[in-house]
Design a protein around this motif. Structure first.
Motif, short mmCIF file in Angstrom:
data_model
loop_
_atom_site.label_atom_id
_atom_site.label_comp_id
_atom_site.label_asym_id
_atom_site.label_seq_id
_atom_site.Cartn_x
_atom_site.Cartn_y
_atom_site.Cartn_z
N MET A 1 0.69 -1.05 0.12
CA MET A 1 0.00 0.06 -0.02
C MET A 1 0.84 1.20 0.04
SD MET A 1 -3.47 1.32 1.06
CE MET A 1 -3.90 0.71 2.58
N VAL A 2 0.57 2.28 -0.85
CA VAL A 2 1.13 3.31 -0.91
C VAL A 2 0.41 4.61 -0.43
CG1 VAL A 2 2.50 4.79 -2.56
CG2 VAL A 2 2.62 2.50 -2.76
N GLU A 3 0.87 5.86 -0.05
CA GLU A 3 0.16 6.89 0.30
C GLU A 3 0.84 8.01 -0.24
OE1 GLU A 3 -1.89 7.62 4.12
OE2 GLU A 3 0.00 8.70 4.50
N LEU A 4 0.22 9.03 -0.79
CA LEU A 4 0.85 10.52 -1.18
C LEU A 4 -0.37 11.34 -0.70
CD1 LEU A 4 1.86 9.92 -4.88
CD2 LEU A 4 3.31 9.90 -3.01
N LYS A 5 0.49 12.49 0.07
CA LYS A 5 -0.28 13.41 0.61
C LYS A 5 0.02 14.80 -0.10
CE LYS A 5 -0.45 11.44 5.05
NZ LYS A 5 0.15 11.49 6.40
N CYS A 6 -0.96 15.54 -0.44
CA CYS A 6 -0.63 16.88 -1.07
C CYS A 6 0.50 17.76 -0.17
CB CYS A 6 -1.84 17.79 -1.58
SG CYS A 6 -2.58 17.49 -3.10
N ARG A 7 0.24 17.70 1.05
CA ARG A 7 0.77 18.51 2.08
C ARG A 7 2.33 18.21 1.80
NH1 ARG A 7 -1.71 21.78 4.91
NH2 ARG A 7 -3.84 21.48 5.78
N ASP A 8 2.65 16.95 1.52
CA ASP A 8 4.21 16.51 1.56
C ASP A 8 4.71 17.08 0.30
OD1 ASP A 8 3.71 14.87 3.62
OD2 ASP A 8 3.61 13.19 2.49
N TYR A 9 4.16 17.69 -0.63
CA TYR A 9 4.79 18.44 -1.81
C TYR A 9 4.31 19.96 -1.97
CZ TYR A 9 5.39 13.27 -2.47
OH TYR A 9 5.71 12.15 -2.37
N GLY A 10 4.06 20.45 -0.43
CA GLY A 10 4.09 21.91 -0.62
C GLY A 10 2.75 22.42 -1.01
N PHE A 11 1.68 21.80 -0.80
CA PHE A 11 0.01 22.28 -1.00
C PHE A 11 -0.37 22.25 0.24
CE2 PHE A 11 0.91 19.85 -5.06
CZ PHE A 11 1.02 21.01 -5.90
N GLU A 12 -1.35 23.56 0.51
CA GLU A 12 -1.93 23.52 1.71
C GLU A 12 -3.32 22.84 1.26
OE1 GLU A 12 -2.42 27.42 3.72
OE2 GLU A 12 -0.29 27.62 3.04
N CYS A 13 -3.41 21.46 1.41
CA CYS A 13 -4.38 20.67 0.77
C CYS A 13 -4.62 19.37 1.66
CB CYS A 13 -4.33 20.44 -0.63
SG CYS A 13 -5.55 19.42 -1.27
N ASP A 14 -5.88 18.98 1.95
CA ASP A 14 -5.75 17.79 2.74
C ASP A 14 -6.20 16.28 1.94
OD1 ASP A 14 -5.44 19.06 5.21
OD2 ASP A 14 -7.83 19.58 5.29
N PHE A 15 -5.93 16.57 0.64
CA PHE A 15 -6.05 15.26 -0.22
C PHE A 15 -5.00 14.16 0.14
CE2 PHE A 15 -5.14 12.91 -4.17
CZ PHE A 15 -6.46 12.51 -4.41
N VAL A 16 -5.50 12.91 0.20
CA VAL A 16 -4.63 11.69 0.43
C VAL A 16 -4.98 10.62 -0.69
CG1 VAL A 16 -3.67 10.16 1.90
CG2 VAL A 16 -4.03 12.32 2.79
N ALA A 17 -4.03 10.36 -1.36
CA ALA A 17 -4.45 9.20 -2.32
C ALA A 17 -3.62 7.87 -1.66
CB ALA A 17 -3.93 9.32 -3.79
N GLU A 18 -4.16 6.77 -1.47
CA GLU A 18 -3.64 5.64 -1.02
C GLU A 18 -4.10 4.45 -1.74
OE1 GLU A 18 -4.45 5.53 3.20
OE2 GLU A 18 -6.27 5.95 3.01
N GLY A 19 -3.23 3.40 -1.68
CA GLY A 19 -4.01 2.15 -2.30
C GLY A 19 -2.69 1.59 -3.20
N GLN A 20 -3.17 0.98 -4.29
CA GLN A 20 -1.90 0.21 -5.06
C GLN A 20 -1.19 1.38 -6.26
OE1 GLN A 20 -1.09 -2.80 -4.58
NE2 GLN A 20 -2.47 -2.91 -3.08
N VAL A 21 -0.10 1.02 -6.36
CA VAL A 21 0.69 2.06 -7.28
C VAL A 21 -0.12 2.69 -8.53
CG1 VAL A 21 2.69 2.62 -8.65
CG2 VAL A 21 2.87 1.32 -6.46
#
Length: 54
Positions: A1-21
């Motif tokens: 399982m993988v997770e990408l968060k907008c916040r980790d890339y400099g955006f003031e956004c709560d979006f999180v994508a998680e699941g398979q690549v």
């Protein structure tokens, strides 16, 4: 399982994508393009994923 968060890339956004690549790449790419106006390539997003795992 993988997770990408907008916040980790400099955006003031709560979006999180998680699941398979493949699903994460599509979800994150669609979100950043539609909401933030940034068209990341699939390769760039794959690099984000690889860096998180490294």
């Amino acid at each position: 399982m993988v997770e990408l968060k907008c916040r980790d890339y400099g955006f003031e956004c709560d979006f999180v994508a998680e699941g398979q690549v493949e699903g994460i790449i599509d979800d994150f790419k669609n979100h950043t393009e539609e909401v933030h106006g940034i068209d990341y390539t699939r390769e760039a997003i794959m690099q984000f994923i690889l860096r998180k795992q490294g």
